[in-house]
Design an enzyme around this catalytic site. Sequence first.
Site, mmCIF file in Angstrom:
data_model
loop_
_atom_site.group_PDB
_atom_site.id
_atom_site.type_symbol
_atom_site.label_atom_id
_atom_site.label_comp_id
_atom_site.label_asym_id
_atom_site.label_seq_id
_atom_site.Cartn_x
_atom_site.Cartn_y
_atom_site.Cartn_z
ATOM 1 N N LYS A 1 -6.275 3.662 8.798
ATOM 2 C CA LYS A 1 -5.402 4.637 8.153
ATOM 3 C C LYS A 1 -6.001 6.037 8.218
ATOM 4 C CE LYS A 1 -3.252 1.260 5.070
ATOM 5 N NZ LYS A 1 -3.087 0.756 3.705
ATOM 6 N N SER B 1 0.803 -1.225 0.000
ATOM 7 C CA SER B 1 0.000 0.000 0.000
ATOM 8 C C SER B 1 0.836 1.276 0.000
ATOM 9 C CB SER B 1 -0.944 0.015 1.209
ATOM 10 O OG SER B 1 -0.213 0.077 2.405
#
Length: 804
Positions: free
Chosen positions: A747, A704
């Site tokens: 996140k 990611s």
Amino acid sequence: MATEKIKEKESKIQTVESIPTTLPVLPLRDVVIFPYMIFPVLVGRESSLRAANFALEGDKYIFLAAQQDPSIDDPGADDIYKEGVIAKIIQILKLPNGLLKILVDGTVQATVKQYLPNEKFLQAEIEIHADVPEKNTEMEAIVRHASTLFSEYVRANRTIPPEVLSAYENIKDAQRQLYYIAANIVQSVEVKQKLLRIHNAREQFMEVIRILNSEISMLKIEREIDSKVHDNIQKSQRKFFIQEQIKILQDELGDDESSPELAKIRQNIDKAKMPKEIHAKTMEEFNKLKKTPAMSPEFTVTRNYLDWLTDVPWYKRTKDNLKVEHVKGILDEDHFALEKPKERILEHIAVLNLVKEMKGQILCFVGPPGVGKTSLAKSIARALGRKFVRISLGGIRDEAEIRGHRRTYIGSMPGKIIQSMKRAGVINPLLLMDEVDKMSMDFHGDPASALLEVLDPEQNSTFSDHYLDVDYDLSHVMFITTANVRYTIPLPLQDRMEIIELSGYLDFEKREIAKRHIIPKQLTEHGLKEKDIELPDDSITKIIQEYTREAGVRNLEREIASVSRKAAKEIVLGKQKNGHKHAGAEKKHSAKIIVDALRIEKYLGVPKFRSRAAERKPRIGSVTGLAWTSVGGEILEVDVTMMRGPEKLTLTGQLGDVMKESAHAALSYIRSNAKSLNLNPDFFTKKEIHIHLPEGAIPKDGPSAGITMAMAMISAISGKAARSDIAMTGEITLRGNVLAIGGLNEKLLAAKRSGIKTVLIPKENVKDLTEIQEKVKEGLKIVPIEKIEDAVPYVFAGKKREKR
């Protein structure tokens, strides 16, 4: 007949009247003498010799009574039965060794009224009982029945000679018959003494009949046992004679267990109310136990096995509280936020209200440490009114920990599942399996695979533990598992559970949790009251932002505990100082402590974390990414620099293979699309690019960070400074596509916590935004991107810098 009865009574009365009421007492060992019984007595004790001589000097009457304990050499008044017989000494023989052998003739029953003071021998005042049986039809029937039983008893008993029966047949007097039978029954002193306690002839006959019936029954059983033993044993097997007798005796006893221990086990088996098949197996083991010698090791093994079978619950259950409002109230009382798992539990309660029984309720709470997974499970159990049992699976590497060990092993026992059911005591507890993601495996087996049966609603109704070796129904159990990381749970196990993600808390949620739960708890634990200390919202926020960096609230609780300790110390010191000063100072020191920002730093020291947004300025080659960790989301700094050197890409910061491959993919994309990105196509000629991710001691991996590394390289190559208030996440391909990622909620929380204003996410993750609370998204500008070039306008919106 009446004339004979009167003459007999008169003769008896004349004999009794001639007996003095004060007599010497002669204690007897292991023998009871009855009236009309002539018996030799060996006298050796000094007191007994003196008693016998005293009787001989007088009218030769002496009172004979049995000792309660034959081992006592010098019995006193309390050691002798009060009931006995008055006898007349009819013959005496002095032996060479100083002993005296006397022949006594029992005359009449008597009882000691009181002992008289006499230092030489025992002497007592005697009460005589002379009862002549009445001559009527009932008495004749009783005597005839007793005679019949006595004849049968003598013939069955090998130790009594047949001459005894011949002598009995010549006795016509009913009372003589009674005492003759009593004297010839082979029984203990205690049993015979019962006859002497009875003073009514009819009642004595009834007691004799009861004793004879009991003895005849025992003799019959002994005879049958002997017969069976002789049939089963050959001459070559005589050494097994005793064992065979025991076996046949136990067969004869049948269900009448021979020991209290076996009787208790049988009682527990009946109470357990097991299913039919399991009850049959249990009784098979119980019958085996009855035939096993108590000293055999197999006895203990079987006994422990039966204890486990009877201790685990088979039918007992608690009643579920199915009031939705009640359950909702308890869940809200115990936990702030956590709306998704709460909603799932309320749905479960609603369904139970309709169907009453629902199988397959296996939930898995996945989230960072400290977010309340275990405590939520406890609250669910409390809300439903179920027993709560917890199993810790962390570090388990042996399949036998789940399924148990087979009984062939020494010290074997059931697995944790059956042990937990025993602790619960009901068939429908809430069973929490903690840290299901932290199991390991080795040559002992794979415990995760053993859990597949436990957590499969289609199979757990017939769960088989190796130790119990019977099917146990786990379908009524509500299973909840917890884990920090989803990807470490084996996929077949994940497939059997409903995964509920518990994300980290926002600052305002932590503040509410601190006010509602943590602060009251810590004040109580530290002996403080609300009037002693006040922790304003600003101070709680300062602790959250500057002294903790976590998804849960464990460190927050530690810091508040530290504040409580410091405040308690300050209060106690103030009170002690007041004790040495004037009383007016007490009021001053007893004022409430307001824990403001200055006091926070005084108590907890220098802040451990600073707000990065306030400290950081835009820099070339430095871009902020977002990462997911087992403790929640984190921001990820990516620094890139270019220098003269060989054309190579250097990666540092303890990166994993997947992250290294993402860096190479980003560089390849940038080189192949340099013109469209307004970059010099020859930027890599005689240049070396170095990518570094700070905090090099921490391993990092995952795809990611691809978009973050691509933007950092574009910043370093172009000389443009990247914005400091923007963060991004996304996997990239060589064609420049930005692919979906996981852990979006964590996140976004990390971005919000760190002061980030704009977040770039893959377009494929837009659908996940509906699952995220509005409080998380509030204040964030979330921009979905599909291609790498879509991110450029957002990252480099600002003044251009010169190229290096």
